[in-house]
Each structure stands twice: as C-alpha cells, then as structure tokens.
Design a protein around this motif. Structure first.
Motif, PDB file in Angstrom:
ATOM      1  N   SER A  88       0.826  -1.208   0.000  1.00 34.43           N
ATOM      2  CA  SER A  88       0.000   0.000   0.000  1.00 34.43           C
ATOM      3  C   SER A  88       0.860   1.258   0.000  1.00 34.43           C
ATOM      4  O   SER A  88       0.557   2.239  -0.687  1.00 34.43           O
ATOM      5  N   VAL A  89       1.943   1.229   0.746  1.00 30.75           N
ATOM      6  CA  VAL A  89       2.871   2.366   0.766  1.00 30.75           C
ATOM      7  C   VAL A  89       3.484   2.568  -0.616  1.00 30.75           C
ATOM      8  O   VAL A  89       3.619   3.708  -1.091  1.00 30.75           O
ATOM      9  N   TYR A  90       3.852   1.474  -1.284  1.00 28.37           N
ATOM     10  CA  TYR A  90       4.376   1.594  -2.643  1.00 28.37           C
ATOM     11  C   TYR A  90       3.325   2.231  -3.570  1.00 28.37           C
ATOM     12  O   TYR A  90       3.646   3.079  -4.414  1.00 28.37           O
ATOM     13  N   THR A  91       2.078   1.796  -3.404  1.00 31.60           N
ATOM     14  CA  THR A  91       0.988   2.342  -4.219  1.00 31.60           C
ATOM     15  C   THR A  91       0.820   3.833  -3.964  1.00 31.60           C
ATOM     16  O   THR A  91       0.626   4.627  -4.900  1.00 31.60           O
ATOM     17  N   GLN A  92       0.879   4.211  -2.706  1.00 31.73           N
ATOM     18  CA  GLN A  92       0.746   5.626  -2.353  1.00 31.73           C
ATOM     19  C   GLN A  92       1.937   6.447  -2.837  1.00 31.73           C
ATOM     20  O   GLN A  92       1.774   7.574  -3.305  1.00 31.73           O
ATOM     21  N   ASN A  93       3.139   5.889  -2.740  1.00 35.62           N
ATOM     22  CA  ASN A  93       4.311   6.610  -3.247  1.00 35.62           C
ATOM     23  C   ASN A  93       4.133   6.988  -4.710  1.00 35.62           C
ATOM     24  O   ASN A  93       4.466   8.105  -5.132  1.00 35.62           O
ATOM     25  N   MET A  94       3.586   6.041  -5.503  1.00 33.15           N
ATOM     26  CA  MET A  94       3.350   6.328  -6.911  1.00 33.15           C
ATOM     27  C   MET A  94       2.294   7.413  -7.059  1.00 33.15           C
ATOM     28  O   MET A  94       2.451   8.338  -7.874  1.00 33.15           O
ATOM     29  N   ALA A  95       1.217   7.323  -6.287  1.00 28.29           N
ATOM     30  CA  ALA A  95       0.127   8.299  -6.395  1.00 28.29           C
ATOM     31  C   ALA A  95       0.570   9.697  -5.995  1.00 28.29           C
ATOM     32  O   ALA A  95       0.157  10.698  -6.599  1.00 28.29           O
ATOM     33  N   TYR A  96       1.421   9.781  -4.980  1.00 31.11           N
ATOM     34  CA  TYR A  96       1.832  11.086  -4.450  1.00 31.11           C
ATOM     35  C   TYR A  96       3.082  11.632  -5.132  1.00 31.11           C
ATOM     36  O   TYR A  96       3.477  12.777  -4.880  1.00 31.11           O
ATOM     37  N   GLY A  97       3.727  10.807  -5.965  1.00 31.39           N
ATOM     38  CA  GLY A  97       4.948  11.245  -6.630  1.00 31.39           C
ATOM     39  C   GLY A  97       6.095  11.465  -5.670  1.00 31.39           C
ATOM     40  O   GLY A  97       6.907  12.372  -5.852  1.00 31.39           O
ATOM     41  N   VAL A  98       6.202  10.606  -4.647  1.00 26.34           N
ATOM     42  CA  VAL A  98       7.240  10.771  -3.634  1.00 26.34           C
ATOM     43  C   VAL A  98       8.242   9.615  -3.726  1.00 26.34           C
ATOM     44  O   VAL A  98       7.865   8.465  -3.952  1.00 26.34           O
ATOM     45  N   ARG A  99       9.509   9.975  -3.562  1.00 24.70           N
ATOM     46  CA  ARG A  99      10.578   8.978  -3.559  1.00 24.70           C
ATOM     47  C   ARG A  99      11.263   9.010  -2.203  1.00 24.70           C
ATOM     48  O   ARG A  99      11.900  10.004  -1.841  1.00 24.70           O
ATOM     49  N   PRO A 100      11.137   7.937  -1.403  1.00 29.04           N
ATOM     50  CA  PRO A 100      11.724   7.939  -0.061  1.00 29.04           C
ATOM     51  C   PRO A 100      13.247   8.028  -0.095  1.00 29.04           C
ATOM     52  O   PRO A 100      13.880   7.648  -1.094  1.00 29.04           O
ATOM     53  N   THR A 108       2.379  15.464  -0.869  1.00 28.00           N
ATOM     54  CA  THR A 108       1.008  15.969  -0.863  1.00 28.00           C
ATOM     55  C   THR A 108       0.126  14.979  -1.615  1.00 28.00           C
ATOM     56  O   THR A 108       0.571  14.310  -2.558  1.00 28.00           O
ATOM     57  N   VAL A 109      -1.133  14.900  -1.209  1.00 33.23           N
ATOM     58  CA  VAL A 109      -2.087  13.991  -1.838  1.00 33.23           C
ATOM     59  C   VAL A 109      -2.774  14.711  -2.995  1.00 33.23           C
ATOM     60  O   VAL A 109      -3.350  15.782  -2.802  1.00 33.23           O
ATOM     61  N   PRO A 110      -2.738  14.137  -4.193  1.00 32.72           N
ATOM     62  CA  PRO A 110      -3.373  14.795  -5.342  1.00 32.72           C
ATOM     63  C   PRO A 110      -4.897  14.661  -5.292  1.00 32.72           C
ATOM     64  O   PRO A 110      -5.438  13.783  -4.623  1.00 32.72           O
ATOM     65  N   GLU A 111      -5.575  15.521  -6.024  1.00 31.92           N
ATOM     66  CA  GLU A 111      -7.033  15.435  -6.116  1.00 31.92           C
ATOM     67  C   GLU A 111      -7.462  14.249  -6.976  1.00 31.92           C
ATOM     68  O   GLU A 111      -8.484  13.627  -6.727  1.00 31.92           O
ATOM     69  N   GLU A 112      -6.681  13.950  -8.009  1.00 31.45           N
ATOM     70  CA  GLU A 112      -6.998  12.849  -8.915  1.00 31.45           C
ATOM     71  C   GLU A 112      -5.730  12.019  -9.138  1.00 31.45           C
ATOM     72  O   GLU A 112      -4.615  12.554  -9.134  1.00 31.45           O
ATOM     73  N   GLY A 113      -5.916  10.723  -9.343  1.00 32.56           N
ATOM     74  CA  GLY A 113      -4.743   9.905  -9.633  1.00 32.56           C
ATOM     75  C   GLY A 113      -5.052   8.428  -9.718  1.00 32.56           C
ATOM     76  O   GLY A 113      -6.065   7.952  -9.180  1.00 32.56           O
ATOM     77  N   VAL A 114      -4.204   7.709 -10.425  1.00 36.90           N
ATOM     78  CA  VAL A 114      -4.260   6.242 -10.461  1.00 36.90           C
ATOM     79  C   VAL A 114      -2.856   5.744 -10.148  1.00 36.90           C
ATOM     80  O   VAL A 114      -1.855   6.359 -10.543  1.00 36.90           O
ATOM     81  N   SER A 115      -2.788   4.646  -9.417  1.00 37.50           N
ATOM     82  CA  SER A 115      -1.474   4.124  -9.049  1.00 37.50           C
ATOM     83  C   SER A 115      -1.576   2.636  -8.750  1.00 37.50           C
ATOM     84  O   SER A 115      -2.674   2.081  -8.608  1.00 37.50           O
ATOM     85  N   CYS A 116      -0.426   2.006  -8.657  1.00 41.39           N
ATOM     86  CA  CYS A 116      -0.375   0.583  -8.327  1.00 41.39           C
ATOM     87  C   CYS A 116       0.913   0.294  -7.579  1.00 41.39           C
ATOM     88  O   CYS A 116       1.909   1.017  -7.712  1.00 41.39           O
ATOM     89  N   GLY A 117       0.872  -0.759  -6.788  1.00 41.63           N
ATOM     90  CA  GLY A 117       2.055  -1.219  -6.068  1.00 41.63           C
ATOM     91  C   GLY A 117       2.226  -2.704  -6.286  1.00 41.63           C
ATOM     92  O   GLY A 117       1.229  -3.446  -6.335  1.00 41.63           O
TER      93      GLY A 117
END
Length: 596
Positions: free
Chosen positions: A89-101, A481-490
């Motif tokens: 789920s964290v991987y999925t969210q990283n893609m959605a939020y455009g964040v690289r740990p 930051t959390v986007p208003e719209e997005g698709v992602s996968c982990g």
C-alpha cells in the motif's frame, strides 16, 4: 464428510468414487475447504473444488477513505502477512503522491520485509508443513516409508547432525521434536528483527508513504545483525537437512513427483526495491522493477514470458466464473488508459466493482467467495500460481539472471547463495537449481532455499544502510502531498506470493481500491472459461500413495499438495469418515476426467 459413489466404465468395470472433504483446512484469510472425488481403484484424485466461505469486502469499505490511511487499513487484511500489505500500500501511495523515499528509508523497509520472509517461511516450514513429513505422520500414513527412512543414512548428516532420514523425521515431531522446538526459538529472533525495523509485527507502526519513522542508528543495525547471524548459522543446517528429506521421498516413493504437480505457470511480482533505481513512477516501472532484488516475472512451461512490471500490470484480469459475485462489466470504467496511454481492460483491478451475491453452494455453478485472477497473455487467460511464493520467486530470478550482490547471484539457470562464516560454521555456498517440476516437494524445497536467500540479502541491506549512516545520510522520510486525482499501483511479494494494490483517487479520496494477495491467485475457483484454479488443478491430478484403507484414510498426499502452496495457516483440519451417505449414480465414462 465422506460419501461414496460408483460409476460404470466400459460397461462392466465398476470403479469406486469416494467424495471426501477437508473443511476447514485453514481459518486465516477465509475458511479454505477442499472437496474431492477419489478413484480408489486407480488411487488418484479425479476431481477437486476449492472453496472459501468467508466474505470480507475490503475493496468496498476502502471507498471514500483518506488515501493516507490505506496502509493502516489494508494491513489488517491479514494477521500473518499484514506488513506485506502495508508495504504494498505504501508503494501504491508513493506512486500516487509522486514521492521517492530516502535511500535509508528503503533499506529499512527491505530489512523489515526480509525478516518477515525469514520469520514466516521458517515457522510454516518447520512447525506447520513440516508436520506432514514428521515421524508420527509418516508412521500413520506410510509405515513402510518410515521403516525405510530409519534404515537410510542422511547424505548430509555432517552438516545438519541427523544420522538417518528417520532421525530427521523424529526431529520434526510436533512439540517433542528437537528441530521443531529449535525452529520456534529461531522464529522469535526473526520477529524481533522485524520489530527493530518497523516497530510492530505484523502491523507496522513506523511505516509510511515517503519512507519510515524508524530512528536509524548504528546500534539499531548492530542489534539486527546480531540476530541475523544466528539465523545464518541456522540456515547452514536447514538447507542440507531439507534436501535430504525431500530427496528421500522421491527415492522411497517412485512417482511421488506427481503429487501436487501441475503445468509450470508461475507468477512473481518482484520484491525488495533497489533505492538507487526505484523512483516509484509508473512511466519507469518496467525499468526499476527489473532492478528489484527478487526479479518479477511470468514463467510458462519453464520459459520466462516477461519480467516487465508494466506488462504484468496490464495483463491482470479478474474473472468471476464460479464465485459469488455479480458481473460489473456494464459499469463505467474508472480507468480507460494507463499513464502511458495503454488501454486498460474492464476486468483490470483498476476497474473492478465488488458486488457480492451470496447463494447456496453449487459445484456445478457458484461455490466460493474467491474470485479468479488470471493473467492474459494476448491469447489465453493463464491460471498462474505462486509456487507457495519462493518457487516462483527463485525461478523468475534465476531465469532473468539480473541479481548479483556478492551474497546472491542469479545465473540464468540457478540462484547461488553465499553465507559468510559464523560462530561454529565456515563460509557456506548453496545453489538452488531450476527443478524439473512444479510440484509439492519442489514448492517446499524452494521455501527452504528462499530463507537462505533472504538471509544473504539482509546482510547486503545492512551493509548499505550502515554506509548511509556513516556518510551522514540519516534522513528516512520525505514529505508529500495527496493529489485530487490519480491512479497508481504497487507490486511486491507477500510471503506466499504475488501481491498487488491498485488505487484510484478522485476528489482527494479513494474512489476504488483493490488488493490482490496470493490467496485468490492460488485458491481461485473455476473461471468463466471453466479453467480450475491452482489448488484445484494440483489436487485433482494427484496420485494417492497413502497406505491406509478407505476407512482410515487421512488424505496426506492431498494435504501435502495444498499446504505446499502455503495457504496461510492450516490451523485446523477436520474430516469425518464414518456414517457417510452412499450415493448411487450412473455417469458417462468421461464424467470424472481430470480437468486442466
């Protein structure tokens, strides 16, 4: 429940067909039941249905939630591999939020996941599935095999300390066996290793999108390494011990390679990211996926079809078939094209709607709450299995030949594992070689080798993490930051195999969310094309080697087949063998021809 049926074959020959059910086999992630028809004259299972009587509906109540809560919620899908879900789920969210740990944060996550694989595979292999091969079980089901085991010298006795195969079997006896008890102690070490990295097992308390909240110090990794080296020493005994045990079954029971054997249709989604390459963008997913320390891949008939996460993602289809749901293909799709412009199928997880339709179980129609995930290769919907997790992971990694850390190297036909010197044992090298079959024994063997693989990888991750700290790179989390719209996968691997999470965000909230762990892949039912799922397929082609009569039949070969897939925890098996109802049925000769 056991009932007997008869059919006429060839006009005069009668064959006894006995209906036998094992339900439940496991009470985790649904109640797994296996319903079979056995041809006693041929000593073979000819038909199998896999069922789950529990509906949970995570994909329904995830809707409308804050995306930042996704990993905390989905962690509770399972009380065994909850951290795998949280990680995915964290991987999925990283893609959605455009964040690289930060790199250090990713090395910590890898250390946590490696510890989880070591913990879970160890406790399952030695304390659960190992019981199927212990002295008491073998004595009850195949006394002739136990006699032979007591006479057979163990080829690697010098490495593991057990003189005969019978001694190995005695060491696996529940509660009494020496090795059984030792494995329980080792599982405590690996659980502590996980908690050092992620705070709590199995629902991590320091794992977030953007990294981790773990305070990284030299002492933290030293504490991890102290426990890891004890595990490394343990594995130097475990690998040769299990090789001796599993090789013996091939020798003692000619034809045993057919138990649990099915066509080689293996799926691995890859795991353990390399932060030097992984940026969590969908556009680069195929590239950074190939840099994982376990290489993703789909293996069909022993050949690597693809190791691209992009191909893997677009090929996933969720079929209903014999499951208790209404079709959703008339609904408007959430996603018509992926971020690269590729068309997305209506049966892809991004577009799935979960519409439960409870009804009476009917093996000729609907009989389970498990859907039927398949991978579409452009022509066929393939019923992939995970080989219990490790078999697909090692096979895919070996064929790709991309991994080389010094501790582990994939050669194209094998995986070489190098474990350093420990307190009482010298440096040791193991090599897992691609087997001839995808069957019960090789799923179990791969589980042992993958424990050694994870131990070797954890040594590499510790070195990388310590190098970050010594260089002054102590940051473990990156804001987002959390986007208003997005698709992602982990994509990652749960202990038992493939794990993916797919998320659609609209208005800053979750509009659609579908986690697909290994259970629906392995335990899937007959799909809309009539293709059985992996449990069903593997069981209904299995010969019976058990020496017991029908009245005392335990179904050990069937249980070994199902448990080789690691169906979560087989915490209870119940079968009623007396007072059954005899069914007199007349069938055509092809009525019980094994499917698939």
């Amino acid at each position: 429940m056991v009932t007997a049926a008869q059919r006429k074959s060839g006009g005069t020959t009668k064959t006894d067909l006995v209906e036998m059910a094992w339900d439940p086999i496991t009470r985790i992630v649904g109640s797994l039941g296996i319903y079979t028809k056995i041809d006693w004259a041929q000593k073979r299972v000819v038909e199998c249905h896999s069922t789950s009587s529990v509906f949970r509906g995570y994909s329904i109540f995830m809707k409308g939630k804050d995306p930042r809560d996704a990993h905390f919620i989905t962690s509770r899908i399972c009380g065994i591999c909850g951290d795998n879900h949280a990680t995915c789920s964290v991987y999925t969210q990283n893609m959605a939020y455009g964040v690289r740990p930060p790199h250090l944060g990713e090395w910590i996550i890898n250390l946590g996941e490696a510890a989880e694989y070591m913990f879970d595979h160890n406790i399952f292999q030695e304390n659960l599935v190992g019981v199927d091969y212990c002295e008491k079980m073998v004595g009850e089901t195949n006394p002739g095999v136990l006699e032979q085991a007591n006479r057979t010298e163990a080829p690697h006795a010098a490495q593991h300390g057990y003189r005969t195969i019978g001694d190995i079997m005695r060491s696996l006896n529940p509660l009494e066996g020496e090795f059984y008890r030792e494995a329980l102690q080792v599982s405590r070490l690996t659980r502590e290793m996980f908690c050092l990295m992620e705070g709590r097992h199995v629902h991590p308390s320091t794992l977030y999108p953007g990294g981790v909240g773990t305070v990284a110090t030299v002492q933290l990794f030293t504490d991890y390494l102290t426990r890891l080296m004890k595990y490394v020493e343990f594995m130097k005994r475990v690998v040769p011990m299990h090789d001796d045990l599993f090789d013996f079954f091939y020798q003692a029971l000619p034809g045993y390679e057919e138990v649990g054997r099915r066509r080689i249709l293996l799926g691995c989604w890859g795991t353990l990211n390399d932060p030097d390459h992984c940026d969590f963008t969908y556009e680069n997913m195929a590239d950074w996926g190939r840099k994982m320390f376990v290489t993703p891949g789909i293996v069909v008939d022993g050949k690597l079809v693809t190791n691209s996460l992009l191909d893997i993602n677009l090929g996933i289809r969720i079929l209903l078939g014999s499951s208790y749901y209404q079709d959703w293909t008339g609904e408007e799709p959430f996603v018509t094209h992926d971020p690269l412009g590729n068309p997305v199928d209506p049966r892809h997880p991004w577009n799935q709607h979960t519409i439960p339709q409870p009804q009476k179980r009917d093996f000729d129609d609907k009989y389970s709450w498990v859907m039927s995930p398949r991978w579409f290769d452009g022509t066929d919907h393939l019923p992939l299995d995970t080989g219990g997790g490790p078999l697909a992971r090692l096979w895919s990694t070996a064929l790709s030949g991309l991994v080389d850390t010094g501790y582990v190297r994939a050669t194209g036909h094998s995986v070489q594992i190098n474990l350093p010197r420990t307190v009482t044992k010298p440096e040791t090298a193991f090599e897992w070689k691609i087997p001839q079959w995808s069957n019960a024994l090789e799923r179990n063997r791969a589980r042992t080798y993958f424990q050694a693989y994870c131990a070797a990888m954890a040594l590499h991750f510790c070195e990388k993490a310590l190098a970050e700290i010594r260089a002054g790179h102590t940051k473990t989390w990156e804001p987002f930051t959390v986007p208003e719209e997005g698709v992602s996968c982990g994509f990652t691997e749960a202990v038992r195999g493939v794990l993916s999470h797919h998320m659609v965000i609209k208005g800053g909230k979750i509009a659609n969310y579908h986690p697909y762990p290994p259970t629906p892949w392995n335990a899937s039912v007959r799909d809309s094309y009539g293709t059985p799922g992996p449990y069903e397929d593997a069981v209904q082609n299995t010969p019976i080697f058990e020496e017991n009569t029908q009245e005392n039949f335990k179904g050990i070969d069937i249980m070994r087949t199902v448990r080789s897939f690691d169906p979560c925890l087989p915490c209870g098996v119940h079968m009623y063998t007396g007072g059954g109802r005899t069914l007199q049925r007349i069938h055509t000769p092809h009525a019980f021809t094994p499917a698939g």
